[in-house]
Write a protein that holds these residues in place. Structure first.
Motif, PDB file in Angstrom:
ATOM      1  N   THR A  67      44.824  34.171  35.389  1.00  0.00           N
ATOM      2  CA  THR A  67      44.554  35.334  34.543  1.00  0.00           C
ATOM      3  C   THR A  67      43.886  34.934  33.231  1.00  0.00           C
ATOM      4  O   THR A  67      42.933  35.582  32.781  1.00  0.00           O
ATOM      5  CB  THR A  67      45.863  36.088  34.250  1.00  0.00           C
ATOM      6  OG1 THR A  67      46.483  36.463  35.484  1.00  0.00           O
ATOM      7  CG2 THR A  67      45.596  37.340  33.436  1.00  0.00           C
ATOM      8  N   ALA A  68      44.366  33.867  32.606  1.00  0.00           N
ATOM      9  CA  ALA A  68      43.792  33.422  31.333  1.00  0.00           C
ATOM     10  C   ALA A  68      42.331  33.058  31.494  1.00  0.00           C
ATOM     11  O   ALA A  68      41.483  33.398  30.650  1.00  0.00           O
ATOM     12  CB  ALA A  68      44.575  32.237  30.787  1.00  0.00           C
ATOM     13  N   LEU A  69      41.989  32.367  32.593  1.00  0.00           N
ATOM     14  CA  LEU A  69      40.601  31.983  32.834  1.00  0.00           C
ATOM     15  C   LEU A  69      39.735  33.213  33.088  1.00  0.00           C
ATOM     16  O   LEU A  69      38.580  33.287  32.625  1.00  0.00           O
ATOM     17  CB  LEU A  69      40.518  31.014  34.005  1.00  0.00           C
ATOM     18  CG  LEU A  69      39.108  30.534  34.365  1.00  0.00           C
ATOM     19  CD1 LEU A  69      38.485  29.785  33.185  1.00  0.00           C
ATOM     20  CD2 LEU A  69      39.137  29.650  35.605  1.00  0.00           C
ATOM     21  N   VAL A  70      40.267  34.172  33.842  1.00  0.00           N
ATOM     22  CA  VAL A  70      39.511  35.396  34.134  1.00  0.00           C
ATOM     23  C   VAL A  70      39.177  36.133  32.836  1.00  0.00           C
ATOM     24  O   VAL A  70      38.036  36.583  32.622  1.00  0.00           O
ATOM     25  CB  VAL A  70      40.308  36.302  35.090  1.00  0.00           C
ATOM     26  CG1 VAL A  70      39.623  37.659  35.242  1.00  0.00           C
ATOM     27  CG2 VAL A  70      40.446  35.633  36.462  1.00  0.00           C
ATOM     28  N   LEU A  71      40.165  36.266  31.954  1.00  0.00           N
ATOM     29  CA  LEU A  71      39.932  36.967  30.683  1.00  0.00           C
ATOM     30  C   LEU A  71      38.943  36.200  29.810  1.00  0.00           C
ATOM     31  O   LEU A  71      38.064  36.788  29.163  1.00  0.00           O
ATOM     32  CB  LEU A  71      41.255  37.156  29.953  1.00  0.00           C
ATOM     33  CG  LEU A  71      42.280  38.085  30.648  1.00  0.00           C
ATOM     34  CD1 LEU A  71      43.583  38.117  29.874  1.00  0.00           C
ATOM     35  CD2 LEU A  71      41.711  39.494  30.810  1.00  0.00           C
ATOM     36  N   THR A  72      39.079  34.861  29.784  1.00  0.00           N
ATOM     37  CA  THR A  72      38.155  34.043  28.994  1.00  0.00           C
ATOM     38  C   THR A  72      36.734  34.168  29.525  1.00  0.00           C
ATOM     39  O   THR A  72      35.763  34.302  28.764  1.00  0.00           O
ATOM     40  CB  THR A  72      38.599  32.575  29.016  1.00  0.00           C
ATOM     41  OG1 THR A  72      39.927  32.478  28.499  1.00  0.00           O
ATOM     42  CG2 THR A  72      37.668  31.703  28.187  1.00  0.00           C
ATOM     43  N   VAL A 108      33.950  41.069  45.094  1.00  0.00           N
ATOM     44  CA  VAL A 108      34.077  40.244  46.303  1.00  0.00           C
ATOM     45  C   VAL A 108      35.125  39.156  46.106  1.00  0.00           C
ATOM     46  O   VAL A 108      35.980  38.891  46.970  1.00  0.00           O
ATOM     47  CB  VAL A 108      32.715  39.635  46.681  1.00  0.00           C
ATOM     48  CG1 VAL A 108      32.882  38.622  47.827  1.00  0.00           C
ATOM     49  CG2 VAL A 108      31.736  40.721  47.079  1.00  0.00           C
ATOM     50  N   GLY A 109      35.068  38.501  44.936  1.00  0.00           N
ATOM     51  CA  GLY A 109      36.048  37.454  44.652  1.00  0.00           C
ATOM     52  C   GLY A 109      37.464  37.977  44.614  1.00  0.00           C
ATOM     53  O   GLY A 109      38.396  37.349  45.145  1.00  0.00           O
ATOM     54  N   TYR A 110      37.649  39.163  44.014  1.00  0.00           N
ATOM     55  CA  TYR A 110      38.993  39.749  43.942  1.00  0.00           C
ATOM     56  C   TYR A 110      39.493  40.128  45.330  1.00  0.00           C
ATOM     57  O   TYR A 110      40.676  39.942  45.647  1.00  0.00           O
ATOM     58  CB  TYR A 110      38.973  40.980  43.039  1.00  0.00           C
ATOM     59  CG  TYR A 110      40.330  41.644  42.926  1.00  0.00           C
ATOM     60  CD1 TYR A 110      41.327  41.108  42.120  1.00  0.00           C
ATOM     61  CD2 TYR A 110      40.617  42.795  43.659  1.00  0.00           C
ATOM     62  CE1 TYR A 110      42.570  41.706  42.029  1.00  0.00           C
ATOM     63  CE2 TYR A 110      41.857  43.401  43.579  1.00  0.00           C
ATOM     64  CZ  TYR A 110      42.836  42.852  42.761  1.00  0.00           C
ATOM     65  OH  TYR A 110      44.071  43.450  42.689  1.00  0.00           O
ATOM     66  N   ALA A 111      38.575  40.679  46.154  1.00  0.00           N
ATOM     67  CA  ALA A 111      38.971  41.039  47.521  1.00  0.00           C
ATOM     68  C   ALA A 111      39.420  39.809  48.301  1.00  0.00           C
ATOM     69  O   ALA A 111      40.421  39.838  49.034  1.00  0.00           O
ATOM     70  CB  ALA A 111      37.814  41.734  48.231  1.00  0.00           C
ATOM     71  N   LEU A 112      38.677  38.701  48.135  1.00  0.00           N
ATOM     72  CA  LEU A 112      39.064  37.460  48.816  1.00  0.00           C
ATOM     73  C   LEU A 112      40.398  36.940  48.287  1.00  0.00           C
ATOM     74  O   LEU A 112      41.232  36.435  49.050  1.00  0.00           O
ATOM     75  CB  LEU A 112      37.973  36.404  48.628  1.00  0.00           C
ATOM     76  CG  LEU A 112      36.634  36.692  49.322  1.00  0.00           C
ATOM     77  CD1 LEU A 112      35.606  35.642  48.932  1.00  0.00           C
ATOM     78  CD2 LEU A 112      36.822  36.731  50.834  1.00  0.00           C
ATOM     79  N   ARG A 113      40.597  37.062  46.993  1.00  0.00           N
ATOM     80  CA  ARG A 113      41.866  36.614  46.387  1.00  0.00           C
ATOM     81  C   ARG A 113      43.031  37.454  46.909  1.00  0.00           C
ATOM     82  O   ARG A 113      44.091  36.917  47.277  1.00  0.00           O
ATOM     83  CB  ARG A 113      41.769  36.740  44.866  1.00  0.00           C
ATOM     84  CG  ARG A 113      42.997  36.211  44.126  1.00  0.00           C
ATOM     85  CD  ARG A 113      42.965  36.625  42.670  1.00  0.00           C
ATOM     86  NE  ARG A 113      43.937  35.893  41.898  1.00  0.00           N
ATOM     87  CZ  ARG A 113      43.680  34.908  41.074  1.00  0.00           C
ATOM     88  NH1 ARG A 113      42.410  34.521  40.915  1.00  0.00           N
ATOM     89  NH2 ARG A 113      44.628  34.293  40.406  1.00  0.00           N
TER      90      ARG A 113
END
Length: 334
Positions: A67-72, A108-113
């Motif tokens: 989550t921290a990396l996504v927000l950054t 797409v990345g979120y769907a794969l996650r």
């Protein structure tokens, strides 16, 4: 420049592509490296092309990053897009295209996650289900083994005891009858256990037994072995709950088996005490002068009795008291 090819932009283009491979090893390090490449791209004049790579990286960040990396990353991308949009350029840049690329890649990345996490949850649930099924099978096997021990082992003990008495003409007829009855009961119990193990419909209910019947059966078998049997208390008392009736019946039958195997000469006493709070059953038998080795014991019976009593929130003791062996069970009436 070498032969018309600008070295700086080419290197940055290769570096931006290579950063994607770095995501497999460390998403945080890869995102940092991509940020450095983007900053350097301003000096080479390739910031718009590198911004495409940054937008595509949204898919990898949302798939692999925390989550921290996504927000950054989101904050960094918006800043980068703003710098490119409002930079000193002769030709305006349509920043919306980069936002669309980042949005699609991120989706797409979120769907794969989400799919990967859902797969892990399902895998964990399947593992738990398999373990529960395995434990259920083991529990059923232990239950069937307990039923075999509690019923058939008792009847076979009676048979083994009376076989030794067939040579005595004074009790031969009684021993033959006792063997016949015990064998018939053992066959009936074995048939029930076989039905239990069958996957098909079961025609009979679990034989729980009756305390009065169990005491009368034990009195007959123990008396036939040469012991005087004294019974105190009323096993037909209407106040006795069903669970107490079942547990005590099992204890009587198991104790009868142990008495036939190990008891010495003398009186066997069964005492049943009932009040408003508790029901207490005690069975006392004389200790043998010498241990019998022709009818060995594994100690399973005592463990089974203790498990039944404790499972019904009761108290159980078994052991030598003075010159006798005493089994005592105390169960609540409610």
């Amino acid at each position: 420049m070498v032969d018309g090819v600008q070295i700086g932009p080419s290197i940055l283009s290769v570096a931006a592509t290579a950063v994607f491979a770095l995501y497999i090893w460390s998403p945080m390090l890869a995102t940092g490296a991509l940020g450095i490449v983007f900053i350097l791209s301003f000096f080479a004049g390739t910031d718009t092309s590198v911004l495409v790579a940054v937008a595509v990286a949204a898919g990898l960040v949302l798939r692999l990053g925390r989550t921290a990396l996504v927000l950054t990353y989101a904050a960094g991308f918006l800043i980068a897009a703003t710098v490119v949009a409002y930079g000193d350029r002769a030709v305006p840049v349509n920043i919306g295209i980069y936002l669309v690329i980042a949005t699609v890649a991120g989706a797409v990345g979120y769907a794969l996650r989400f799919g990967a996490e859902r797969g892990r949850v399902l895998e964990h649930e399947l593992a738990e289900s398999a373990e529960q099924e395995r434990q259920a099978v083991l529990a059923e096997r232990r239950w069937i083994a307990g039923e075999l021990h509690d019923s058939i082992a008792h009847h076979l003990t009676v048979v083994a005891l009376h076989v030794q008495m067939l040579d005595d003409p004074t009790v031969s007829a009684q021993s033959q009858e006792a063997i016949r009855v015990a064998a018939r009961k053992a066959m009936a119990d074995l048939r029930f256990v076989i039905e239990l193990a069958d996957d098909g419909p079961r025609a009979s209910e679990v034989p729980t037994g009756d305390l009065g019947e169990a005491i009368e059966e034990a009195r007959t078998e123990i008396s036939a072995a040469g012991h005087e049997v004294v019974v105190e208390g009323d096993p037909l008392d209407e106040r006795i709950p069903r669970i107490v009736d079942i547990v005590f019946a099992r204890i009587v039958r198991e104790s009868a088996t142990n008495i036939l195997k190990h008891a010495g000469a003398g009186e066997v006493a069964m005492r049943l005490q009932i009040d408003d709070e508790h029901a207490t059953l005690s069975i006392r038998s004389p200790l043998p002068t010498t241990p019998r080795r022709d009818l060995p014991s594994s100690g399973t019976g005592l463990n089974r009795m203790a498990e039944r009593v404790i499972g019904a929130s009761g108290e159980f003791t078994a052991g030598p008291v003075d010159d006798a062996w005493e089994v005592s069970a105390r169960l609540p009436m409610t």
